[in-house]
Design a protein around this motif. Structure first.
Motif, PDB file in Angstrom:
ATOM      1  N   ILE A 243       1.155  -0.509   0.198  1.00 43.45           N
ATOM      2  CA  ILE A 243       0.085   0.142   0.145  1.00 43.45           C
ATOM      3  C   ILE A 243       0.231   0.699   0.013  1.00 43.45           C
ATOM      4  CG2 ILE A 243      -1.880   1.434   0.797  1.00 43.45           C
ATOM      5  CD1 ILE A 243      -2.892  -1.780   0.505  1.00 43.45           C
ATOM      6  N   ASP A 244       0.792   2.008  -0.606  1.00 47.17           N
ATOM      7  CA  ASP A 244       1.437   3.638  -1.022  1.00 47.17           C
ATOM      8  C   ASP A 244       1.410   3.941   0.499  1.00 47.17           C
ATOM      9  OD1 ASP A 244       2.713   3.005  -3.365  1.00 47.17           O
ATOM     10  OD2 ASP A 244       0.872   3.595  -4.349  1.00 47.17           O
ATOM     11  N   ALA A 245       2.018   5.018   0.690  1.00 43.69           N
ATOM     12  CA  ALA A 245       1.825   5.667   1.933  1.00 43.69           C
ATOM     13  C   ALA A 245       2.555   7.158   2.394  1.00 43.69           C
ATOM     14  CB  ALA A 245       2.387   4.615   3.552  1.00 43.69           C
ATOM     15  N   ASP A 249       5.514  11.302  10.566  1.00 44.61           N
ATOM     16  CA  ASP A 249       6.563  11.620  11.351  1.00 44.61           C
ATOM     17  C   ASP A 249       7.600   9.851  11.856  1.00 44.61           C
ATOM     18  OD1 ASP A 249       8.273  12.267  13.380  1.00 44.61           O
ATOM     19  OD2 ASP A 249       6.878  12.022  15.418  1.00 44.61           O
ATOM     20  N   GLN A 250       8.979  10.014  11.509  1.00 47.08           N
ATOM     21  CA  GLN A 250       9.446   8.557  12.894  1.00 47.08           C
ATOM     22  C   GLN A 250      10.868   9.383  13.720  1.00 47.08           C
ATOM     23  OE1 GLN A 250      12.235   7.832   8.779  1.00 47.08           O
ATOM     24  NE2 GLN A 250      11.331  10.104   7.962  1.00 47.08           N
ATOM     25  N   THR A 251      11.125   7.770  14.305  1.00 44.47           N
ATOM     26  CA  THR A 251      12.043   7.305  14.788  1.00 44.47           C
ATOM     27  C   THR A 251      12.760   6.452  14.149  1.00 44.47           C
ATOM     28  OG1 THR A 251      10.910   6.724  16.611  1.00 44.47           O
ATOM     29  CG2 THR A 251      10.151   8.703  16.365  1.00 44.47           C
ATOM     30  N   GLU A 252      14.060   6.145  15.370  1.00 41.31           N
ATOM     31  CA  GLU A 252      14.045   4.785  15.480  1.00 41.31           C
ATOM     32  C   GLU A 252      13.521   3.803  15.261  1.00 41.31           C
ATOM     33  OE1 GLU A 252      17.896   4.278  16.911  1.00 41.31           O
ATOM     34  OE2 GLU A 252      18.913   5.494  15.288  1.00 41.31           O
ATOM     35  N   GLU A 253      12.502   3.828  16.370  1.00 38.99           N
ATOM     36  CA  GLU A 253      11.722   2.605  16.371  1.00 38.99           C
ATOM     37  C   GLU A 253      10.481   2.396  15.998  1.00 38.99           C
ATOM     38  OE1 GLU A 253      12.939   0.829  19.003  1.00 38.99           O
ATOM     39  OE2 GLU A 253      15.020   1.638  19.355  1.00 38.99           O
ATOM     40  N   ALA A 254       9.615   3.782  15.599  1.00 38.24           N
ATOM     41  CA  ALA A 254       8.617   3.704  14.751  1.00 38.24           C
ATOM     42  C   ALA A 254       8.280   4.662  13.620  1.00 38.24           C
ATOM     43  CB  ALA A 254       7.609   4.068  15.925  1.00 38.24           C
ATOM     44  N   VAL A 255       7.405   4.365  13.056  1.00 37.26           N
ATOM     45  CA  VAL A 255       7.552   5.069  11.807  1.00 37.26           C
ATOM     46  C   VAL A 255       6.021   5.953  11.968  1.00 37.26           C
ATOM     47  CG1 VAL A 255       7.438   3.198   9.896  1.00 37.26           C
ATOM     48  CG2 VAL A 255       7.415   5.806   9.777  1.00 37.26           C
ATOM     49  N   THR A 256       5.437   6.816  11.822  1.00 42.22           N
ATOM     50  CA  THR A 256       3.698   7.504  11.606  1.00 42.22           C
ATOM     51  C   THR A 256       3.448   7.689   9.654  1.00 42.22           C
ATOM     52  OG1 THR A 256       3.472   8.405  14.152  1.00 42.22           O
ATOM     53  CG2 THR A 256       2.057   8.739  12.425  1.00 42.22           C
ATOM     54  N   VAL A 257       3.011   6.996   9.804  1.00 38.28           N
ATOM     55  CA  VAL A 257       2.524   6.969   8.152  1.00 38.28           C
ATOM     56  C   VAL A 257       0.906   7.183   7.573  1.00 38.28           C
ATOM     57  CG1 VAL A 257       3.865   5.186   8.018  1.00 38.28           C
ATOM     58  CG2 VAL A 257       1.771   4.915   8.170  1.00 38.28           C
ATOM     59  N   ASP A 258       0.564   8.149   6.816  1.00 35.22           N
ATOM     60  CA  ASP A 258      -0.434   7.860   6.068  1.00 35.22           C
ATOM     61  C   ASP A 258      -0.684   7.086   4.722  1.00 35.22           C
ATOM     62  OD1 ASP A 258      -3.088   8.879   5.026  1.00 35.22           O
ATOM     63  OD2 ASP A 258      -2.712  11.225   5.655  1.00 35.22           O
ATOM     64  N   ASP A 276      11.931   7.699   3.103  1.00 37.40           N
ATOM     65  CA  ASP A 276      11.862   8.995   2.230  1.00 37.40           C
ATOM     66  C   ASP A 276      10.222   9.427   2.416  1.00 37.40           C
ATOM     67  OD1 ASP A 276      14.248   8.730   1.173  1.00 37.40           O
ATOM     68  OD2 ASP A 276      13.842   7.048  -0.581  1.00 37.40           O
ATOM     69  N   SER A 277       9.823  10.670   2.475  1.00 34.10           N
ATOM     70  CA  SER A 277       8.741  10.522   2.646  1.00 34.10           C
ATOM     71  C   SER A 277       7.560  10.157   1.894  1.00 34.10           C
ATOM     72  CB  SER A 277       8.078  12.618   1.796  1.00 34.10           C
ATOM     73  OG  SER A 277       8.553  12.377   0.436  1.00 34.10           O
ATOM     74  N   ASP A 278       7.840   9.482   0.642  1.00 34.57           N
ATOM     75  CA  ASP A 278       7.485   8.726  -0.243  1.00 34.57           C
ATOM     76  C   ASP A 278       7.392   7.325  -0.071  1.00 34.57           C
ATOM     77  OD1 ASP A 278       4.823  10.398  -1.004  1.00 34.57           O
ATOM     78  OD2 ASP A 278       6.017  10.981  -2.560  1.00 34.57           O
ATOM     79  N   PHE A 279       7.059   5.988   0.554  1.00 33.94           N
ATOM     80  CA  PHE A 279       6.724   4.630   0.511  1.00 33.94           C
ATOM     81  C   PHE A 279       6.257   4.248   0.291  1.00 33.94           C
ATOM     82  CE2 PHE A 279       6.225   5.254   4.738  1.00 33.94           C
ATOM     83  CZ  PHE A 279       6.520   4.244   5.343  1.00 33.94           C
ATOM     84  N   ALA A 280       6.481   2.596   0.895  1.00 38.24           N
ATOM     85  CA  ALA A 280       5.105   1.553   1.370  1.00 38.24           C
ATOM     86  C   ALA A 280       4.802   1.620   2.614  1.00 38.24           C
ATOM     87  CB  ALA A 280       4.904   0.686   0.377  1.00 38.24           C
ATOM     88  N   VAL A 281       3.370   0.390   2.828  1.00 38.26           N
ATOM     89  CA  VAL A 281       3.532  -0.516   4.509  1.00 38.26           C
ATOM     90  C   VAL A 281       3.818  -1.883   3.213  1.00 38.26           C
ATOM     91  CG1 VAL A 281       3.012   1.415   5.567  1.00 38.26           C
ATOM     92  CG2 VAL A 281       1.252   0.392   4.261  1.00 38.26           C
ATOM     93  N   GLY A 282       3.520  -2.357   4.285  1.00 37.49           N
ATOM     94  CA  GLY A 282       2.747  -4.065   3.572  1.00 37.49           C
ATOM     95  C   GLY A 282       1.950  -4.751   4.778  1.00 37.49           C
TER      96      GLY A 282
END
Length: 361
Positions: A243-245, A249-258, A276-282
């Motif tokens: 899924i495109d996302a 916000d991001q840290t070493e431990e977690a990333v907040t995505v839309d 990067d600002s645009d990436f993907a989640v699975g």
């Protein structure tokens, strides 16, 4: 399995003209480990196996086996042996003669040779069959003869070049279990080359996934399946909805995505990557749930419509269309007695949880 590396591969390149079949590969393989090189055709896995075996030399870089540099050391002087894809069993020889072939230059008595041959045949479940001609054997039995012939030389490392690819599905699955049990029994390092993801996941202690002459990810089967490092690895190992996302916000431990259909969500960042600002989640198909009854609930839900159902006996795979997404998502569900198989056009609810999502580089 010892933590000591039996094989050390350091910045190994293999070029054929302008083409780099291996592009700076580095990996340590532990003593007593079942290690798999997994990837599509042309990714460099067989080239790397041939370099370890001594059938070819790297253009650059170093390969050490048991602490000793291997540059210029011929294959017959290395503490390795190989089982080939086609087994290379001699049809004019008996099973025992095939297994004893590697001992022909060793100064041992015929009684010692016969004893070693029978021990090797027993190891692979062919005890008492040494008198048979190899032409009388099944594909699985010929495979075992090739294994016995390799193991009788007592190598420190056994190299396996797609050894199960010629077998039918049921026999291949049976031999996967046998190979794993044999490796544990003899206690030496096995290095398997395969393009079969299920084979690698079933047998390996660790897997190196290769693309384009590089190792993309090297980890345990569980970590590679549950936390693939990239979209390429995720799509190659099992099914994955990608899924495109965009990063909020991001840290070493977690990333907040839309993430489009999932909205804004915070997920773990297991490899402490910077995205990067645009990436993907699975999300794996089995980590999504179809909610059949009105009382079924999940932490979060989506509304969709069945586009296709593929029935596999114990499982059914559903392609589900969701609002705002062109491609359907796949959901796998274990079939239950009394539960109907849904049809195209049926409305459904999909349950999901944030911990089911993984970030993909």
């Amino acid at each position: 399995m010892s933590g000591r590396p039996i094989i050390q591969i350091d910045q190994v390149w293999r070029r054929f003209g302008d083409v780099a079949a291996l592009d700076g590969v580095s990996v340590d393989i532990k003593s007593g480990e079942f290690f798999s090189l997994l990837g599509p055709s042309g990714c460099g896995k067989t080239t790397l196996l041939r370099l370890i075996a001594g059938f070819d030399d790297p253009t650059e870089g170093k390969i050490l086996i048991d602490g000793q540099p291997m540059m210029g050391v011929p294959a017959n002087r290395r503490p390795t042996n190989m089982v080939f894809q086609n087994y290379a069993v001699f049809p004019h020889l008996t099973v025992a003669q095939n297994v004893a072939y590697g001992l022909r230059k060793q100064r041992i008595s015929s009684s010692d040779r016969d004893r070693q041959v029978e021990e090797s045949l027993k190891q692979v479940g062919l005890g008492g069959l040494g008198h048979r001609r190899s032409t009388e054997l099944s594909g699985g039995q010929r495979q075992r003869v090739a294994l016995a012939r390799a193991l009788i030389m007592r190598p420190k490392v056994l190299l396996l070049d797609e050894p199960l690819s010629a077998l039918d599905k049921k026999l291949r699955e049976h031999m996967q279990v046998e190979l794993r049990q044999l490796q544990r029994q003899v206690g030496i390092t096995f290095i398997l080359v395969t393009h079969d993801q299920e084979e690698a996941l079933t047998m390996s202690d660790r897997i190196a996934v290769m693309f384009g002459g590089k190792i993309s990810q090297c980890d345990t089967p569980e970590n590679i399946y549950q936390n693939p490092i990239s979209s390429s690895v995720a799509k190659f190992i099992g099914g994955m909805n990608i899924i495109d996302a965009s990063v909020v916000d991001q840290t070493e431990e977690a990333v907040t995505v839309d993430a489009a259909i999932f909205g804004k969500v915070t997920i773990k960042n297991p490899y402490h990557l910077r995205f990067d600002s645009d990436f993907a989640v699975g999300v794996r198909p089995e980590r999504l749930t179809l909610l059949f009854d009105a009382g079924d609930t999940e932490e979060r839900e989506l509304q969709g419509e069945i586009r296709q159902a593929a029935y596999f006996g114990d499982m059914t795979y559903y392609d589900v269309a969701l609002p705002g997404r062109d491609a359907p998502v796949t959901v796998s569900m274990r079939n239950a007695i009394g539960r109907p198989i849904l049809s195209e056009g049926d409305p459904v609810r999909i349950g999901w949880a944030p911990e089911s999502l993984v970030p993909l580089a």
